[in-house]
Design an enzyme around this catalytic site. Structure first.
Site, PDB file in Angstrom:
ATOM      1  N   GLU A 260       0.906  -1.116  -0.036  1.00 48.88           N
ATOM      2  CA  GLU A 260      -0.013   0.054  -0.085  1.00 48.88           C
ATOM      3  C   GLU A 260       0.658   1.201  -0.132  1.00 48.88           C
ATOM      4  OE1 GLU A 260      -1.076   3.236   1.270  1.00 48.88           O
ATOM      5  OE2 GLU A 260      -1.625   2.459   3.232  1.00 48.88           O
ATOM      6  N   CYS A 297      -2.225   7.966   4.573  1.00 53.88           N
ATOM      7  CA  CYS A 297      -2.195   7.773   3.252  1.00 53.88           C
ATOM      8  C   CYS A 297      -3.517   8.018   2.465  1.00 53.88           C
ATOM      9  CB  CYS A 297      -1.848   6.157   3.127  1.00 53.88           C
ATOM     10  SG  CYS A 297      -2.880   5.158   4.233  1.00 53.88           S
TER      11      CYS A 297
END
Length: 500
Positions: A260, A297
């Protein structure tokens, strides 16, 4: 008490050398530096644990996950204290993150008890079928083997030692070796102590979990290249993740790398919504953009709006809200330096104009706002690259067609957001097919920070948001990363695996 050691297959092991932590406040502490030899011992311990751990009943594994959660909660005050010192995050944020961490452990316990994740299928034998009989075939998901997990810098609990990757891998029946993040080694060790206590309390093989601290690039490379590791979970930068991804692909036995890697999480603001409640959207965006010094994120760094008076009013309102945010401590000196570098890159880009500037230095971050035309955005691919921190970029587009062009130009994202009122629905319907190809999660009238841990969540997306568009790092579907289907043909019932 902190030992400063690695946890390797049930033993606390010192290294020959140490490194000092770099806390935001308080005293720097010494921790052992990991080596490829530590990695090898940890992975071999995980392989030794695999037969017994993968054969546990789902109830036994669920009880183990719940015991880990209980042991972390028992150490709650200690976790918060060292976390505040190491990261500079406020106590309330860390306590909330601890709740998320223990919550997802308990969620996976509930999930595997149900058994649906096994995706069991049975095709009965058809001995009289012509022209050829059909055998009985049964299928279900089985754990893949030892898993490597890399701790994340921005979530010292929920995406690190006992975070979602570890929780889902253990739930699947896979032993785990964690490469701890050097930004919060003390937090990582305390959580590892909790897992170690749970391993002992449940009478499991000690190789079920190991933590290797510190170390240079060779430690991470040794972990992903170890022939006994069968998959890797990673949350971090695009550069670091891509390097590890390539190593996994170049192995004699390539393995999946579930990375990720972040995104800019663009928001598309449609005219009716901006006209009716632009100030409220601006205030909400400012809070999401600057939350935790922008170190999420899912930080929504881009706002795309059709130019005009109402767009200007939205920008003015966002500037007024962001101006109220003071300096915040970033997680590491390196992250703070990268933030300033990203700010300078955006500010120097052709056609970019400053909306809000400030001064930040050392480990402190202050917010910045810039604006650019849709045409200049489309001409400069670098404007779509993530700046990790509280930096926002307004993209003023001429019309819906240019907004669609912006959506089509995006690289893979973790999230895309639509701000819409009913009058905007026809325009939104033209954008949605574009956005769902770009992102793992599409939101309406909200903000992407705050990722709900639940059955339906997707935290991933097309590259470079993640390295596997079919996977998620959050939610119960994440367990599928550590499983593979096995079909059993004409197997005598006496040989069936227990769950089959």
């Amino acid at each position: 008490m902190l030992t400063g050691k690695h946890l390797i297959a049930g033993n606390w092991v010192a290294g020959e050398t140490t490194f000092l932590s770099s806390p935001a406040t308080g005293e720097a502490l010494a921790f052992s530096v990991g080596t490829p030899a530590h990695v090898d011992a940890a992975v071999r311990g995980a392989e030794a644990a695999y037969p017994s751990f993968s054969a546990l009943t789902r109830e036994a594994r669920a009880a183990f996950l719940e015991k880990i959660a209980d042991e972390i909660d028992l150490r709650g005050a200690e976790v918060t204290a060292i976390g505040v010192s190491e990261t500079g995050l406020p106590a309330a944020r860390l306590e909330g993150e601890r709740g998320r961490t223990t919550g997802q452990l308990r969620l996976f316990a509930s999930h595997i008890r149900k058994g649906d994740y096994l995706d069991r299928r049975v095709d009965a034998a058809l001995p009289d079928r012509q022209p050829a009989p059909r055998p009985e075939i049964r299928m279900m998901q089985r754990p893949i083997g030892p898993v490597a997990v890399f701790g994340a810098s921005n979530f010292p609990l929920a995406f690190s030692t006992a975070g979602g990757d570890t929780a889902s891998a253990l739930a699947a029946g896979c032993p785990v070796v964690v490469k701890g993040h050097s930004a919060h080694p003390g937090t990582g060790e305390i959580v590892a102590q909790a897992i170690d206590a749970a391993v002992k309390a449940c009478g499991l093989h000690p190789g079920v979990f190991s933590l290797v601290q510190g170390g240079k690039r060779d430690v991470g490379e040794a972990l992903v290249q170890h022939p006994l590791i069968k998959a890797v979970g990673f949350t971090g930068s695009l550069g670091g993740g891509r390097a590890l991804f390539d190593l996994c692909a170049r192995r004699p036995e390539p393995i999946p790398f579930f990375g990720e890697l972040g995104s800019v999480n663009p928001m598309f603001l449609l005219p009716a919504a901006v006209g009716a409640r632009g100030a409220a959207i601006a205030a909400g965006w400012a809070g999401s953009l600057t939350m935790g010094a922008g170190q999420f994120c899912t930080n929504p760094g881009i706002a795309v709006v059709i130019d005009g008076p109402e767009a200007q009013a939205f920008i003015d309102a966002a500037k007024a809200a962001v101006e109220k945010v003071g300096a915040q401590t970033m997680l590491t000196d390196g992250i703070a330096e990268a933030y300033r570098s990203g700010r300078d890159r955006v500010a120097a880009a052709s056609g970019v104009r400053a909306v809000l500037t400030s001064m930040c230095d050392l480990r402190q971050a202050t917010p910045y706002l810039f604006e650019v035309s849709g045409a200049d955005w489309l001409a400069n691919h670098a404007l779509g690259e993530e700046v990790f921190g509280p930096l926002g970029l307004f993209v003023r587009v001429r019309d819906l067609a240019e907004m669609q062009a912006i959506a089509g130009s995006l690289e893979g994202q973790l999230t895309c957001t639509l701000h819409v009122d009913p009058a905007d629905y026809p325009a939104a319907k033209t954008l949605l097919p574009l956005l769902e190809r770009k992102a793992g999660r599409v939101l309406a009238n909200g903000f992407p920070t705050g990722v709900e841990v639940c059955e339906a969540q997707v935290h991933g997306g097309p590259y470079p948001a993640s390295t596997n568009f079919g996977a998620t790092a959050v939610g119960t579907l994440s367990i599928r990363r550590w499983l593979r289907p096995v079909a059993y043909q004409n197997l005598p019932p006496e040989l069936f695996p227990q769950d089959l």
